[in-house]
Design an enzyme around this catalytic site. Sequence first.
Site: not given
Length: 739
Positions: A386-389, A391, A393, A417, A518
């Site tokens: 997965g990924q987000g703002g 980084g 993973v 990460k 979060d």
Amino acid sequence: MAVHFILLCFLFLGTSASFASTTSLATNATADGSPARQSSGSGGGGNVTTFSFSGFHPDLRGTNLTVVGDASINQGALQITPDTGNNAANFLVNKSGRILYSDPFRLWRAESTGGKKVASFHAVFTVNVYRFNGTEPAEGFAFLIAPSADAPPAGSYGGFLGLTNAATDGNGGNQIVAVELDTEKQPYDQDDNHVGLNVNSVVSVANASLTPLGIEISPIGSAKYNLWIDYDGAARRIAVYMADVSQPKPASPVLDSDLDLGATVAEKSYFGFAASTGIKYQLNCVLAWNMTVENIPWDEPGKSKSSLVLGLAVGVPVAVFVLAVAAALGYFLCVVKRRKVDRDEGGSGSVITGTMIRSLAGGPREFDYRELRKATSNFDERMKLGQGGYGVVYRGVVVEDHNNPAAAGTTVEVAVKKFSRASTQGQNDFLSELSIINRLRHKHLVRLVGWSHDDGELLLVYEYMPNGSLDQHLFSSASGSRQREPLGWELRYSIVQGVASALHYLHDQYDQRVVHRDLKASNIMLDAAFTARLGDFGLARAIETDKTSYMEEVAGGVHGTVGYIAPECFHTEKATRESDVYAFGAVILETVCGRRPRCDIDGFHFLVDWVWRLHRDGRALEAVDPSLDGAFDEDDAERLLMLGLACSHPTPAERPKAQAISQILLRAMPTPHVPPFKPSFVWPAIDGGFDTMSTTAGTTSSQVSTVMTSSSAGSGNFMRGSQSHAPPAPEQDTSGSLV
């Protein structure tokens, strides 16, 4: 000389690009008033520009919004006429104001055939027209298309609505079109509660009374309405829809009329609002505003193709050559500069950061970067979890810690990460996350295994969660991810209990109070036994035990994901234990209901509003996920639903504490009382200042001039895209997530 040449190259490229690209301004659309405008598509007239305000901040004045006349931005709203808390004799009577979007739009283009291409647009906005202490309402409010962003003409108060005056009314040179909400009957009006279409005059060319529809623009007390304005440029027709803010867009318009913008407004025009007062007055507010406007290019399709081809034939090779030279020189200069810095400072930021991490008491294991690169198959896309703002993973396999003789030679799966911002801010995020989670020890928290920081690459290593995240199980079919077995009722209850236990630890049992900031389903991981593990501490912050909140001092703004953000955060920009509890309430409801916090159901745009309505009607259990096929404990389901609503209370002080939540889930305490009607969110907060009689009626006070009432779980206002014609994304994430 090389530097000068590079600057010239980029100036050339920037100038060339300005002719070929579609104008695009993209900013985060948050409910603290940050705007969003972006263009999509290219070429012909099929592309559009959208902008959205889910709230309004005074800093928007002079940047994204032009405020003129007696208008202002205050209390999170556009106040088109002055605040009714002012002294009437000096400040309220005979006023007029306008607020317009700062950039104009091209609304028509003359064609070579003699006709005109006219742009279509869609607008939706939320209005609150408030008369103070039951005084008589007057005068009115209008959505406006104007040829300039100038102030309203002198003498445009009273019945002129900030549009025209006695000398100019009816003049074709005005080039204005307005949709009015009129609350004062003039000799030319049908009544004092109607919607009208005005072209260059305050005498409407079409109008419709709202009284038969049960709509009163300016009632005693406070009411909020959504207005939808749809204009079809091809058909030259406008339709206006209006409904209470809690209701969906009606099937039929309140006003439907022919309108040729190509024959009335300026080619480049501004969108905005106008209003006025006379000897009677009211506060005319806009609480949110969203627009989509069709883009009209300056050239007709197919025109000047030879010029375009010639320009591309010459321009593209030159631009590519210049860019290549600039890149080579830029790389050379960067290498030289970096080597110089390393010589002068005796090391790099990587060395400094690594030293700081190694100094942490009981620090985690340090991995060699090459080991993690090998473990993730060189960060192969197929290994991405997965990924987000913050980084991306990756899944990986590493050799167990060599310091543990019993595990020598064995391997273990991990989640790596990789931070996407190897910069000063990225290092700050990295150190913040590491320093907090390094000392956290709880069975319902994802365990940190180690770290790596080499040559600017920032990596954190966590234990691998084979069953992914909670949202993947709740919404696997909707998200398009691989199908997973639906979670049974006992597992759902256990997962909620586990997260509550972790939250109690962070808020009350750790030596510092930690606010997660979060908390959401995608950050709740599930291990091999489906035990809940709270993860992603990229936004988490520790606060001293004598403090109550953490404020983002550097970047500012609201962090988190729409649907989980407490309404007060959009005003304070502070994270608190109470805001974490609000997010946990959203998690409870989505776990029980199998729906995302931001969803469209039965006319509601947020899950919490729908559940609260069912609770009011005594039908709360109808919210339970239908995929369970009735296989759930009704007492426990009622407990979770009421706890979820209690945690979602718009007033922070009314939410239960994490310790009490854990006791409630252990069935050792009763659930808090939940009123049948969702209380209103009032800001600034006033003791007892919430209304338990209506989900949409505002609460008034002599100390508060504009009342912001909560009609959603996300912002207390109108969220971006919630009323748009395109279906919204399931989540609007302003942070990122760790899988």
